[in-house]
Design an enzyme around this catalytic site. Structure first.
Site: not given
Length: 195
Positions: A159-160
């Site tokens: 995701c990040h």
């Protein structure tokens, strides 16, 4: 008590209105006690259903613990399980992964913990963590065969871009803390109970 003349002393003469009114319970006292008792039972009858409905149901209690058999996990492998409706990672570390985790200077870590602090004594090769990134709650990769394990060989959050090492400690990216190690215990040499 009678004196020597046979006459009764004033202490021995009882007032006929005091009969039955000594130190015992009066009728008014009995009525008060009965009323307070009835109110108490009524209060319990009203409060018990309200309090008991807040107790966890049987299905919630069943999910409060999870047992995992770790005997089939080979060194270098991980499995995913479910604990309280969230992913749980159980990983058997290789000697190389243990050495890599122990070689890290703990003071250089964002969330300093040794591998020994994250595992159970006598079972340092079994790492149990929640499979939830501590940044925004995504599920990191690295538990299944062939998944990206990130730059440090542990887990990678797609995701990040958080990278975790072989001890599931945050090494790079926005995650503020290591992957959480839930409360667990070995119930035998091959079975763990989480929760």
């Amino acid at each position: 008590m009678a004196d020597t003349t046979g006459a009764a002393t004033p202490e021995a003469v009882a007032d006929p209105h005091d009969a039955g009114h000594g130190d015992g319970v009066h009728r008014r006292d009995f009525i008060n006690i009965a009323a307070v008792s009835a109110a108490g039972f009524g209060g319990v009858a009203v409060l018990y259903p309200l309090i008991s409905q807040m107790a966890p149901s049987a299905d919630v209690l069943a999910e409060s613990t999870t047992e995992v058999d770790v005997s089939a996990i080979e060194p270098g492998q991980s499995i995913k399980a479910v604990f309280r409706k969230q992913p749980l990672f159980v990983r058997r570390l290789t000697a190389k992964e243990i050495a890599a985790a122990n070689a890290v200077d703990v003071s250089s870590l964002r969330d300093p913990q040794t591998l020994q602090e994250r595992t159970k004594e006598g079972h340092e090769d079994v790492l149990v963590t929640m499979g939830v990134c501590t940044h925004l709650g995504c599920v990191p990769l690295g538990a299944a065969e062939g998944e990206n394990k990130g730059e440090f060989g542990g887990y990678f959050c797609p995701c990040h871009g958080s990278h975790y090492d072989t001890a599931a400690r945050i090494r790079k990216g926005p995650a503020p803390t290591n992957l959480e190690v839930p409360e667990y215990e070995f119930t035998s040499d091959t079975v763990i109970r989480v929760g």
